[in-house]
Structure formats: C-alpha cells, structure tokens
Design a protein around this motif. Sequence first.
Motif, PDB file in Angstrom:
ATOM      1  N   LYS A 113       0.807  -1.218   0.000  1.00 64.40           N
ATOM      2  CA  LYS A 113       0.000   0.000   0.000  1.00 64.40           C
ATOM      3  C   LYS A 113       0.846   1.277   0.000  1.00 64.40           C
ATOM      4  CE  LYS A 113      -3.798  -2.286  -0.128  1.00 64.40           C
ATOM      5  NZ  LYS A 113      -4.555  -2.333  -1.386  1.00 64.40           N
ATOM      6  N   GLY A 114       2.153   1.136  -0.035  1.00 61.49           N
ATOM      7  CA  GLY A 114       3.021   2.300  -0.166  1.00 61.49           C
ATOM      8  C   GLY A 114       3.004   3.236   1.027  1.00 61.49           C
ATOM      9  N   VAL A 143      -5.956   9.064   1.173  1.00 60.59           N
ATOM     10  CA  VAL A 143      -4.717   9.124   0.405  1.00 60.59           C
ATOM     11  C   VAL A 143      -4.176   7.714   0.195  1.00 60.59           C
ATOM     12  CG1 VAL A 143      -3.364   9.563   2.507  1.00 60.59           C
ATOM     13  CG2 VAL A 143      -2.396  10.122   0.268  1.00 60.59           C
ATOM     14  N   ALA A 144      -3.756   7.428  -1.052  1.00 57.10           N
ATOM     15  CA  ALA A 144      -3.281   6.088  -1.411  1.00 57.10           C
ATOM     16  C   ALA A 144      -2.045   6.205  -2.294  1.00 57.10           C
ATOM     17  CB  ALA A 144      -4.372   5.320  -2.148  1.00 57.10           C
ATOM     18  N   ALA A 145      -1.158   5.230  -2.155  1.00 58.60           N
ATOM     19  CA  ALA A 145       0.041   5.175  -3.002  1.00 58.60           C
ATOM     20  C   ALA A 145       0.438   3.727  -3.236  1.00 58.60           C
ATOM     21  CB  ALA A 145       1.184   5.954  -2.355  1.00 58.60           C
ATOM     22  N   PRO A 146      -0.466   2.893  -3.754  1.00 61.88           N
ATOM     23  CA  PRO A 146      -0.163   1.460  -3.893  1.00 61.88           C
ATOM     24  C   PRO A 146       0.915   1.199  -4.941  1.00 61.88           C
ATOM     25  CG  PRO A 146      -2.205   1.988  -5.037  1.00 61.88           C
ATOM     26  CD  PRO A 146      -1.790   3.233  -4.295  1.00 61.88           C
ATOM     27  N   LEU A 147       1.696   0.163  -4.702  1.00 60.29           N
ATOM     28  CA  LEU A 147       2.657  -0.255  -5.717  1.00 60.29           C
ATOM     29  C   LEU A 147       1.933  -0.831  -6.930  1.00 60.29           C
ATOM     30  CD1 LEU A 147       5.408  -2.008  -3.565  1.00 60.29           C
ATOM     31  CD2 LEU A 147       5.313   0.356  -4.354  1.00 60.29           C
ATOM     32  N   ARG A 148       0.816  -1.482  -6.651  1.00 58.25           N
ATOM     33  CA  ARG A 148      -0.053  -2.045  -7.682  1.00 58.25           C
ATOM     34  C   ARG A 148      -1.448  -2.145  -7.081  1.00 58.25           C
ATOM     35  NH1 ARG A 148      -0.169  -5.140 -12.234  1.00 58.25           N
ATOM     36  NH2 ARG A 148      -2.130  -6.267 -12.408  1.00 58.25           N
ATOM     37  N   GLU A 149      -2.472  -1.963  -7.902  1.00 53.57           N
ATOM     38  CA  GLU A 149      -3.837  -2.063  -7.381  1.00 53.57           C
ATOM     39  C   GLU A 149      -4.694  -2.859  -8.354  1.00 53.57           C
ATOM     40  OE1 GLU A 149      -5.597  -2.379  -4.645  1.00 53.57           O
ATOM     41  OE2 GLU A 149      -5.000  -0.364  -4.005  1.00 53.57           O
ATOM     42  N   GLY A 170      -2.264  -1.973 -12.753  1.00 49.71           N
ATOM     43  CA  GLY A 170      -3.376  -2.804 -12.323  1.00 49.71           C
ATOM     44  C   GLY A 170      -4.692  -2.234 -12.813  1.00 49.71           C
ATOM     45  N   ALA A 171      -5.758  -2.990 -12.635  1.00 44.89           N
ATOM     46  CA  ALA A 171      -7.066  -2.548 -13.123  1.00 44.89           C
ATOM     47  C   ALA A 171      -7.489  -1.233 -12.461  1.00 44.89           C
ATOM     48  CB  ALA A 171      -8.114  -3.631 -12.864  1.00 44.89           C
ATOM     49  N   TYR A 172      -7.383  -1.124 -11.155  1.00 41.74           N
ATOM     50  CA  TYR A 172      -7.552   0.080 -10.338  1.00 41.74           C
ATOM     51  C   TYR A 172      -8.648   1.024 -10.866  1.00 41.74           C
ATOM     52  CZ  TYR A 172      -5.794   3.589  -6.980  1.00 41.74           C
ATOM     53  OH  TYR A 172      -5.651   4.481  -5.932  1.00 41.74           O
TER      54      TYR A 172
END
Length: 359
Positions: free
Chosen positions: A189-190, A243-249, A272-274
């Motif tokens: 989730k960064g 607030v979000a900073a995922p490496l991949r979602e 990712g689809a995100y």
Amino acid sequence: MSADVLIVSLGTTAGWRNADPLLAAAIEHAGASVAIAAAGPVPRVRTFALTDLVQARATRAAALRGIREHAPRALIYSSTTAALLAPRPGAIWFDSPALDNRPGRHGLWQRLVEPRRMCAAPLLLPMSEGSLAPLPAAVRAATPAVLLPVPVEPSGPSGDAAAGPSGSSAAAGTRDVAAIAYAADPVKKGLDRILAAWRAARRDGERLLVAGQDGPLGDGAEGTGLLAPDEYRALLRRARVFVAAPLREDHGIAQLEALADGCRLVTAPAPGAYPALALARTLDPRYVGDDLAGALRAALDDAAASEAAAGPPDTAAAGAATPGAPDDYAERAAALLAPYRRASFDAAVAQRVLPLLLR
C-alpha cells in the motif's frame, strides 16, 4: 440440498470474503438458489507461483465437495486463482488476471493455464474494464463477458459521531479528520510514500489516521490498528481526504468505499485494473500524480474551503468556491459510483448474468 448456482470461494482477502455473500444474495434476490463452497484457510508458502498452486488445489477440493453436496446447474469461481484447477467449467468473477498481475517467474504456470480456463468458461465476470483489457483477443472472442463490479454503498451520513482511535469523537455532520489511509500491508500500500507526502503537506493541527497500523507514526500520523468494517467506515465518514500510493492495485475497494463515504481521493498512479484511479482523475486531476504531497495539500485545502463555503454566513466568504469547483466533489463522486451501487449489481446479476449462466 441442490442449488442452481454454486459459488466457489477462495476468500483469501477481506474483499473477497465480503464480496461472495453479496453475489449470493443477488442470486437469491433474482429467484435462483445458491450455495457457497469455501476453500478455508490455506498454508502460507514462499512464492506467488506456489501460493497460487496451494490456493487452486484448495478451491478445487471445495468445488468437488460443493458439486457432490449441491449438484449445481452452474458454477461461479471467485477469482481466476479459484478457477485454475477447476474440476468443471464455470463463470469466473475476477479483479485482475494472472496475465497481468503475475509477471515473469511469478506466473510461470498460471499464465499458461488461465487462458484455457477462460476460453472454457461459459461467462467471464470482470470487475472493471481494466480487468478485461489484458486478456488476449482469443479469450475475449471465445467467452461472453458481463461487467460486474463489487457493490459499494455509502455507509451512513457524513460525519457521523463515532469514537476515534484515541477515544475522540466527532459531532454529527462534521469531518474532523484531515486524512485517512489504509495500509494493512504497508509495502503493497506504499505507506512510506504516504507518510513522506504527509510530512511535506501537513499543517499544524492536521492529523492522518492509518487503518491497519498501530500507534503513533510521527508528524500527526497515527495508526488505528485493525478495525471492524463498521468502525473503519465510520472513520471514512469523518475524514476529508483518503490518500493512497499502492505499488499495484488490482481493484482498490478501499478507495471506492472512501469515495462512497464522501472523502476526496488522492492517489499516486499505479499499475493494475484500479478502477478508482480513473474516477479520481475524472473528479479532479490535480489529486492524481507522482507529486503526492502537492496533490494531498490541494485536496486538504479544497476540503477546508468547501466546508467554509457551506458553513454559517459569517464563515462562507472565507471559502467561496468557483462554479464546478470542489464543493460538489461528493455529489459528482456519487454520480460516478452509480454503476457500483447495490441496485445496479443486483440488476446485472438478474438480467444479464443468470440468463447466460442458467440457459
């Protein structure tokens, strides 16, 4: 006891464990009988390839057990992993295919098996357009698809009074938490990027709550610990910004829930689809970018201005908003989330999924 539809549930994440009963309820609401065959806990192993094999074997066993007990007319596998070793073809409900989220050695066998399972399936149920996009043209030509996002509903009125992580509470109708993040898995989730952006953007008195983490995190950031779903959603209703900073979602249900509960969504781009990423860009492109601190500060300032504009006459001038500006953010988000509402989900299951699955 026989069932029209058997849902084969892997249930390795909270999102899937919550989604499968919603699908079962929609099937029942449409007048068909349904049963769920759950894989149950599986051992933790070291690699993605081995993890998927262990999980696929567990869901195969669950499917065989469910077929014996319920003699279903049709099956739905929840996730592509659940379908990899399927004993019988069935529809596949998925957020992201292995073709997209298992690169290199992580998907050596999954990427070979998955297209064959999808071509043999009677129906694909992608959660978003981004879920479908990575599939080969041959798969998309061979198998019909019905878009079926997980339903997301507002959890209650904005600013509901509720206890905070330190025992504080908000008066009804107020948003007393500047920002909130979800980071049960801090690497995926960064969290490091979120905290760095928070340190750069924060002003005195503002606080960030991080669900899934414990204790003080410095600079006005505090972990809430692991929360029950109702407690977590209550905090979303008190927060101005998510607030979000995922490496991949692969999907991002937390971001969609935040929008549903009236938060402004700030996020770094991620593969990712995100689906929430496209929604965030549509709502306000300033809130999406690699300059997470700048995006976060813009969202916090917009939220404060909008609250002032909506306040008593003596405070309205301080936050007068321009036409189409942030004060209608929540309303525009609600409109964009219409396809994710329970009514849309139930209608898709009744009018499109079941007629194709049970014909």
